[in-house]
Design a protein around this motif. Structure first.
Motif, short mmCIF file in Angstrom:
data_model
loop_
_atom_site.label_atom_id
_atom_site.label_comp_id
_atom_site.label_asym_id
_atom_site.label_seq_id
_atom_site.Cartn_x
_atom_site.Cartn_y
_atom_site.Cartn_z
N GLY A 1 0.84 -1.20 0.00
CA GLY A 1 0.00 0.00 0.00
C GLY A 1 0.87 1.24 0.00
N PHE A 2 0.48 2.24 -0.79
CA PHE A 2 1.28 3.46 -0.94
C PHE A 2 0.38 4.67 -0.66
N VAL A 3 0.83 5.55 0.25
CA VAL A 3 0.09 6.80 0.54
C VAL A 3 1.00 7.97 0.21
N ALA B 1 -5.35 2.70 0.83
CA ALA B 1 -4.12 1.91 0.74
C ALA B 1 -4.26 0.56 1.42
N LEU C 1 3.30 -1.14 4.05
CA LEU C 1 2.67 0.17 3.89
C LEU C 1 3.77 1.22 3.74
#
Length: 345
Positions: A79-81, A152, A160
């Protein structure tokens, strides 16, 4: 999910300039680390490389022991924020959260009921179940950040990656969100890598800080180790206010250039050098010099601020220690708690 980089080097497109220079890093499964350093240090470049967004490099990048290009890696979701959240303005909060699931290939995509249930679970997790039908422009900054995190998390990643996720938030909201994020990390058993230029933020939330400078890792340690044993002046200065005192080592004693600073014994060899010290570690020694206090105040947080004049300079010293010296009394400065770095001459 673990991450390992070995002799990892990356160049700027079309040039020989190194963006990342011989990076060696291990992030254990379940760890929460922060990549810290000034702008241009290479933090985001390293994060993007770990996320598989920068495919051209030298060295090795392993995810759970597998090379980044291995065919089995899609099963190990990430997951990418991003800093700007990248929410879709025309979509509701619920649709934003489900987006990563909606675009999965049909054979991997859950059915609509499962997606709806997953979105509801995430809305409950981020404590925004009442905003499922709201649009991003109807949310506060903190709420948008939570939605970006939920999106995400929708594909149930084990890794993460967060790129300056709190940069647009005010200080009070930042503190609330980052503590919530840490609780979320622990609850879900994630491996989390955070990019931030704010060392206080990193100290508050991460297990380890990876300090970067000019595309290199200059120190990788927990907060206590970094504060007690910084390996370079840059690390010490990055982590907090630092005073510098030039001088020379003679016969195992540091002799300061400023005559109002007291000599002290050292173990280093003779030669010119510099002592680096936190202002709170400086002590005033009565009748041992001509330094004196120009002004003193007590801050609301209980610290004492002194403006001190020596024969060579004016210093600002903030310390939890109260001094009994009057403003016209003379004293010397004890900096024996400072650090000498071997390569600084």
């Amino acid at each position: 999910m673990s991450v390992t980089l070995q002799s990892f080097t990356q160049y700027a497109p079309g040039s020989s300039r190194k963006i990342l220079d011989n990076i060696n890093l291990t992030v254990e499964d379940g760890a929460f680390i922060a990549l810290v350093g000034p702008s241009g240090a290479g933090k985001t470049s390293l994060l993007r490389a770990i996320g598989g967004l920068s495919p051209v490099y030298e060295g090795h990048l392993l995810i759970d022991g597998l090379p980044i290009g291995h065919s089995d890696l899609p099963k190990r979701k990430t997951g990418f924020v991003f800093q700007n959240y990248a929410l879709f303005r025309h979509m509701s909060v619920a649709r934003n959260i489900s987006f990563g699931l909606d675009v999965l290939p049909r054979k991997h995509r859950p059915d609509r009921a499962d997606i709806s249930a997953r979105v509801q679970d995430l809305l409950d997790l981020i404590q925004l179940p009442h905003l499922a039908h709201a649009r991003p422009d109807q949310l506060s900054g903190g709420q948008r950040q939570r939605v970006a995190l939920a999106r995400a998390l929708a594909t149930e990643p084990k890794l993460l990656l967060l790129d300056e996720p709190f940069g647009a938030l005010d200080p009070i909201v930042r503190r609330t969100i980052r503590r919530w994020l840490r609780e979320l990390h622990d609850k879900l058993g994630l491996t989390t890598i955070l990019v931030t230029h704010d060392h206080e933020e990193a100290l508050d939330i991460a297990d380890r800080l990876v300090v970067m400078q000019d595309g290199r890792i200059v120190q990788d340690a927990d907060a206590n180790t970094l504060n007690a044993y910084p390996q370079t002046p840059f690390v010490m200065q990055f982590l907090g206010e630092t005073l510098e005192f030039a001088g020379e080592i003679q016969n195992k004693h540091f002799i300061p250039e400023d005559t109002d600073v007291l000599p002290f014994p050292v173990t280093e060899n003779n030669g010119k050098t510099t002592v680096f010290i936190r202002p709170s570690e400086v002590r005033f020694v009565a009748h041992k010099g001509a330094a004196h206090i120009l002004s003193q105040t007590r801050n609301p947080n209980g610290l004492y601020h002194y403006t001190v004049k020596t024969t060579q300079r004016t210093l600002d010293i903030t310390t939890p220690v109260i001094t009994e010296h009057a403003e016209d009394e003379k004293f010397g400065l004890d900096i024996s708690q400072g650090k000498i770095f071997p390569n600084i001459r």
